[in-house]
Design an enzyme around this catalytic site. Structure first.
Site, PDB file in Angstrom:
ATOM      1  N   ASP A 217       0.819  -1.213   0.000  1.00  0.00           N
ATOM      2  CA  ASP A 217       0.000   0.000   0.000  1.00  0.00           C
ATOM      3  C   ASP A 217       0.852   1.261   0.000  1.00  0.00           C
ATOM      4  O   ASP A 217       2.044   1.248   0.316  1.00  0.00           O
ATOM      5  CB  ASP A 217      -0.960   0.010   1.189  1.00  0.00           C
TER       6      ASP A 217
ATOM      7  N   GLU B 263       0.038  -1.037   5.679  1.00  0.00           N
ATOM      8  CA  GLU B 263       1.163  -0.578   6.507  1.00  0.00           C
ATOM      9  C   GLU B 263       1.056   0.902   6.808  1.00  0.00           C
ATOM     10  O   GLU B 263       1.518   1.362   7.858  1.00  0.00           O
ATOM     11  CB  GLU B 263       2.490  -0.866   5.794  1.00  0.00           C
TER      12      GLU B 263
END
Length: 368
Positions: free
Chosen positions: A78, A142
């Site tokens: 991400d 994350e």
């Protein structure tokens, strides 16, 4: 089929820099990692030397060759949201340029951390007979609250898949090994008083004034530098927010200060908590966020050989990264990846092609 919904195909034989650009072209802001996770999973399942497991939008791919050591190469899929400033280069899709004779890739995630993920994927494709068993980890969420972390979810659901002797997190480090990381915690100290009209202040008891002692202790604190496995970790203890009071004519009966403590990996969370309790003896500490430190594990043979392959002296990691999750699970870990961490999340986020290739070279040498 509408091209906007067509599955993304990744070619893992691409040059790692070209693969970086291909990954950036797949938007994967946190909560929307699905299309990229699908592409990564599909590409890895075509490799017969890997066993592939998926959990949500996290993928684990492992060799099982019976080697004496197993290492983890981990990275998150991400990114933070795209820039909102018109004309920003650090967006999606990627943009290729040359600057001062060097090829460079602009786009969201180039630094944090699709350059590192591209290196992982290229190695997963090429290393069919590595000298160590390898676990490749690609995880979601994350860049958001830690309780949503895909890596944390993997560790809860399938901890056996992440067992290893050593781990490398491919966060951007400018191609330098950064060992372990400082731990971090946030806690609040609240002082109570008695409300009164400010015209009759002697009737009340000012809670804000009572914070003076807390602030004095913070001002007198001298940050310590603590050496762990040859790396010097600098600690920090700082007020980060303060508040209190209800109106301009009322003596406040409540005040608070939020404090952040960054601590070296010579301490457990419990030991770090005990330390700040000593510093603020006499006050109640309300702990609101706790993240453990990570020892670098540079005393492990695999780490020594890795540092030799990189060819640079290792540095400490002052910020917190997911190496701490590995360390807490008993796997020593370091940060090592292409790109300048100072460019992460910026409107002109970019990475140089040769930085991605050099990171790939060092890891391939270590694992071949």
């Amino acid at each position: 089929m509408d091209s906007s919904t067509a599955p993304v195909e990744l070619d893992l034989t691409l040059d790692p820099a070209d693969l970086t650009a291909a990954l950036v072209d797949v938007e994967s802001v946190s909560d929307h990692e699905g299309p990229l996770a699908d592409a990564v999973e599909n590409a890895l399942r075509r490799l017969p030397h890997l066993d592939v497991h998926r959990d949500g939008d996290s993928i684990v791919a492992r060799t099982n060759l019976g080697r004496d050591e197993r290492v983890v190469l981990a990275g998150h899929l991400d990114t933070v949201p795209l820039p909102t400033v018109e004309g920003s280069l650090g967006t999606v899709p990627s943009k290729r340029r040359r600057e001062s004779g060097r090829a460079v890739i602009y786009g969201r995630g180039t630094t944090d951390m699709k350059g590192g993920v591209a290196v992982q994927l290229a190695l997963a494709n090429a290393l069919t007979e590595p000298n160590r068993d390898i676990t490749f980890v690609f995880y979601d969420h994350e860049e958001v609250a830690s309780d949503a972390s895909g890596l944390g979810r993997l560790m809860r659901n399938s901890p056996e898949l992440l067992e290893a002797d050593f781990a490398v997190l491919l966060e951007p480090t400018n191609g330098t090994v950064e060992g372990g990381c400082n731990g971090t915690m946030r806690f609040r100290i609240t002082t109570a008083g008695k409300a009164a009209h400010s015209g009759r202040a002697w009737i009340g008891d000012n809670a804000i004034h009572k914070q003076a002692d807390v602030l004095a202790r913070l001002a007198a604190y001298e940050p310590r530098t603590i050496t762990v496995e040859g790396l010097d970790y600098r600690e920090g203890l700082n007020a980060i927010r303060i508040g209190g009071g209800v109106a301009g004519n009322v003596i406040p009966d409540n005040a608070w200060v939020d404090i952040n403590y960054r601590f070296a990996p010579d301490k457990t969370l419990a030991q770090a908590q005990d330390y700040v309790r000593e510093v603020f003896e006499g006050y109640e500490l309300d702990f609101q966020d706790l993240s453990p430190a990570a020892r670098p594990g540079l005393d492990r043979p695999a780490a020594a050989q890795f540092v030799a392959a990189v060819g640079q002296d290792p540095m400490p990691k002052y910020g917190w990264t997911d190496v701490a999750r590995f360390s807490e699970a008993g796997v020593p870990a370091v940060n090592f990846g292409p790109g300048d961490a100072l460019l992460a999340h910026t409107d002109d986020e970019h990475v140089f092609d040769d930085a991605v290739r050099e990171c790939h070279r060092a890891l391939a040498e270590w694992l071949s």
